[in-house]
Scaffold this motif. Sequence first.
Motif, PDB file in Angstrom:
ATOM      1  N   ARG A  33      27.895  -3.108   0.439  1.00  0.00           N
ATOM      2  CA  ARG A  33      26.662  -3.013   1.205  1.00  0.00           C
ATOM      3  C   ARG A  33      25.917  -1.683   1.031  1.00  0.00           C
ATOM      4  N   ALA A  34      26.618  -0.579   1.228  1.00  0.00           N
ATOM      5  CA  ALA A  34      25.921   0.722   1.261  1.00  0.00           C
ATOM      6  C   ALA A  34      25.224   1.024  -0.078  1.00  0.00           C
ATOM      7  N   PRO A  35      25.930   0.932  -1.217  1.00  0.00           N
ATOM      8  CA  PRO A  35      25.228   1.199  -2.474  1.00  0.00           C
ATOM      9  C   PRO A  35      24.143   0.162  -2.778  1.00  0.00           C
ATOM     10  N   TYR A  36      24.344  -1.063  -2.260  1.00  0.00           N
ATOM     11  CA  TYR A  36      23.309  -2.079  -2.447  1.00  0.00           C
ATOM     12  C   TYR A  36      22.006  -1.650  -1.780  1.00  0.00           C
ATOM     13  N   PHE A  37      22.093  -1.235  -0.518  1.00  0.00           N
ATOM     14  CA  PHE A  37      20.857  -0.849   0.184  1.00  0.00           C
ATOM     15  C   PHE A  37      20.285   0.461  -0.368  1.00  0.00           C
ATOM     16  N   ASP A  38      21.157   1.359  -0.815  1.00  0.00           N
ATOM     17  CA  ASP A  38      20.634   2.557  -1.502  1.00  0.00           C
ATOM     18  C   ASP A  38      19.778   2.150  -2.697  1.00  0.00           C
ATOM     19  N   PHE A  39      20.298   1.165  -3.436  1.00  0.00           N
ATOM     20  CA  PHE A  39      19.559   0.690  -4.609  1.00  0.00           C
ATOM     21  C   PHE A  39      18.238   0.024  -4.209  1.00  0.00           C
ATOM     22  N   VAL A  40      18.294  -0.832  -3.185  1.00  0.00           N
ATOM     23  CA  VAL A  40      17.075  -1.536  -2.725  1.00  0.00           C
ATOM     24  C   VAL A  40      15.961  -0.527  -2.417  1.00  0.00           C
ATOM     25  N   HIS A  41      16.355   0.620  -1.872  1.00  0.00           N
ATOM     26  CA  HIS A  41      15.364   1.632  -1.471  1.00  0.00           C
ATOM     27  C   HIS A  41      15.187   2.730  -2.522  1.00  0.00           C
ATOM     28  N   SER A  42      15.645   2.468  -3.731  1.00  0.00           N
ATOM     29  CA  SER A  42      15.629   3.535  -4.748  1.00  0.00           C
ATOM     30  C   SER A  42      14.256   3.733  -5.399  1.00  0.00           C
ATOM     31  N   SER A  43      13.403   2.731  -5.362  1.00  0.00           N
ATOM     32  CA  SER A  43      12.042   2.902  -5.903  1.00  0.00           C
ATOM     33  C   SER A  43      11.123   1.826  -5.331  1.00  0.00           C
ATOM     34  N   PHE A  44       9.842   2.069  -5.473  1.00  0.00           N
ATOM     35  CA  PHE A  44       8.846   1.101  -4.988  1.00  0.00           C
ATOM     36  C   PHE A  44       9.007  -0.241  -5.705  1.00  0.00           C
ATOM     37  N   GLU A  45       9.202  -0.203  -7.019  1.00  0.00           N
ATOM     38  CA  GLU A  45       9.279  -1.446  -7.792  1.00  0.00           C
ATOM     39  C   GLU A  45      10.507  -2.272  -7.406  1.00  0.00           C
ATOM     40  N   ILE A  46      11.634  -1.585  -7.198  1.00  0.00           N
ATOM     41  CA  ILE A  46      12.861  -2.294  -6.807  1.00  0.00           C
ATOM     42  C   ILE A  46      12.694  -2.899  -5.409  1.00  0.00           C
ATOM     43  N   LEU A  47      12.129  -2.107  -4.512  1.00  0.00           N
ATOM     44  CA  LEU A  47      11.902  -2.606  -3.154  1.00  0.00           C
ATOM     45  C   LEU A  47      10.958  -3.805  -3.180  1.00  0.00           C
ATOM     46  N   LYS A  48       9.951  -3.755  -4.036  1.00  0.00           N
ATOM     47  CA  LYS A  48       8.998  -4.871  -4.156  1.00  0.00           C
ATOM     48  C   LYS A  48       9.722  -6.126  -4.652  1.00  0.00           C
ATOM     49  N   MET A  49      10.603  -5.961  -5.619  1.00  0.00           N
ATOM     50  CA  MET A  49      11.372  -7.111  -6.099  1.00  0.00           C
ATOM     51  C   MET A  49      12.243  -7.676  -4.982  1.00  0.00           C
ATOM     52  N   HIS A  50      12.876  -6.780  -4.234  1.00  0.00           N
ATOM     53  CA  HIS A  50      13.749  -7.239  -3.151  1.00  0.00           C
ATOM     54  C   HIS A  50      12.943  -7.965  -2.080  1.00  0.00           C
ATOM     55  N   ASN A  51      11.783  -7.428  -1.768  1.00  0.00           N
ATOM     56  CA  ASN A  51      10.908  -8.066  -0.781  1.00  0.00           C
ATOM     57  C   ASN A  51      10.516  -9.474  -1.241  1.00  0.00           C
ATOM     58  N   SER A 103       0.812  -1.225   0.000  1.00  0.00           N
ATOM     59  CA  SER A 103       0.000   0.000   0.000  1.00  0.00           C
ATOM     60  C   SER A 103       0.841   1.270   0.000  1.00  0.00           C
ATOM     61  N   SER A 104       2.097   1.200   0.423  1.00  0.00           N
ATOM     62  CA  SER A 104       2.966   2.395   0.365  1.00  0.00           C
ATOM     63  C   SER A 104       4.421   1.965   0.455  1.00  0.00           C
ATOM     64  N   PHE A 105       5.296   2.869   0.076  1.00  0.00           N
ATOM     65  CA  PHE A 105       6.733   2.592   0.148  1.00  0.00           C
ATOM     66  C   PHE A 105       7.159   2.287   1.584  1.00  0.00           C
ATOM     67  N   GLU A 106       6.680   3.089   2.534  1.00  0.00           N
ATOM     68  CA  GLU A 106       7.112   2.912   3.932  1.00  0.00           C
ATOM     69  C   GLU A 106       6.661   1.564   4.497  1.00  0.00           C
ATOM     70  N   ILE A 107       5.435   1.171   4.166  1.00  0.00           N
ATOM     71  CA  ILE A 107       4.922  -0.116   4.656  1.00  0.00           C
ATOM     72  C   ILE A 107       5.713  -1.264   4.020  1.00  0.00           C
ATOM     73  N   LEU A 108       5.958  -1.155   2.727  1.00  0.00           N
ATOM     74  CA  LEU A 108       6.736  -2.182   2.041  1.00  0.00           C
ATOM     75  C   LEU A 108       8.147  -2.280   2.615  1.00  0.00           C
ATOM     76  N   LYS A 109       8.722  -1.135   2.949  1.00  0.00           N
ATOM     77  CA  LYS A 109      10.067  -1.117   3.544  1.00  0.00           C
ATOM     78  C   LYS A 109      10.044  -1.827   4.904  1.00  0.00           C
ATOM     79  N   MET A 110       9.020  -1.563   5.694  1.00  0.00           N
ATOM     80  CA  MET A 110       8.910  -2.255   6.988  1.00  0.00           C
ATOM     81  C   MET A 110       8.788  -3.764   6.775  1.00  0.00           C
ATOM     82  N   HIS A 111       7.969  -4.154   5.810  1.00  0.00           N
ATOM     83  CA  HIS A 111       7.777  -5.581   5.555  1.00  0.00           C
ATOM     84  C   HIS A 111       9.075  -6.226   5.084  1.00  0.00           C
TER      85      HIS A 111
END
Lengths: 179, 179
Positions: free
Chosen positions: B99-117, A108-116
């Motif tokens: 590590r640091a640039p990796y996590f910057d990338f993970v949090h760089s967009s909703f779609e990337i974070l969703k893939m990582h999740n 539902s949001s970037f912050e929630i996804l980050k927490m998950h």
Amino acid sequence: MNPALHFVQLYEDYQGTDCQQRSFSRGEFLTRSCEIERHIYVILKGGVRAFYVSDKEEFTIRFGYKDSIINSLASFVSQQPSDLYLQALRSTEVKMIPRAPYFDFVHSSFEILKMHNELMTGVVVSQLERELDLLTTSPLGRYERVLERSPQLFQEIPLKYIASYLRMTPETLSRLRSS
Amino acid sequence: MNPALHFVQLYEDYQGTDCQQRSFSRGEFLTRSCEIERHIYVILKGGVRAFYVSDKEEFTIRFGYKDSIINSLASFVSQQPSDLYLQALRSTEVKMIPRAPYFDFVHSSFEILKMHNELMTGVVVSQLERELDLLTTSPLGRYERVLERSPQLFQEIPLKYIASYLRMTPETLSRLRSS
């Protein structure tokens, strides 16, 4: 409030309604092997164990306490039949979160996804700890690793299930506890 | 392209530059126990095993093949000393992601974070499979579970390490393979 419980609180805020609750009596199953896991359980009262059966022997692999979360996660994710049983250790009350609205909330949001994502990363780390527990050769070594990580275990869970979790007999565990 | 490798490709696109590469000769360590894991390794050539030492015995717990990703994940996440060794099984070439640039990338967009999740969720599920492997009582049962899940293992990894992974002697594994 622990991070998982905080996440559930945010889920309820998002839904604008409290989760469905259900009671299980001692010995009752929340989920059985070969069933498909459709919920996440938030334990309000009581305790739960997850176990795996191999060659008719039960191996306890997880415990759920008050204010913690448990389910058969692989089945919940894949919607394939569960390898695990989840069983109430005593009279237990849970909140139940169904799968579809749960994943809607996760996305539902970037912050929630980050927490998950951080919660899942924490699960990966704790599962690796558990794998190393299982490979630790000496019973004392296994006991000490788990005592350091989860002292709560020994307050809340009957000794025979802790012994199963630690892959030793209840007699060995009693001896280690008293020495 | 597998999902993890696709993720690395997106990482390089995001950085606008290729990752640093490094070669390891057979037996050389990518990471040692008690060191802090600072990288993710993408295997371009060769193979890697992760092992844990308990009471002077080595327990192989993971393998990395060509086009797969490996590191000491708990240490990478927590920046606490690694419990594991990572060792090249033969001449091996890797890309290294810090590590640091990796996590910057993970949090760089909703779609990337969703893939990582989703990747982390997949790791949780495969780690649970591994835990159930370890608890499966019969050597044949453990062998069959792993053969079904990872047939590639038997093409690429020396038998003695597969035996260690399956918690059986090389002789038992040979017998199961030939029967």
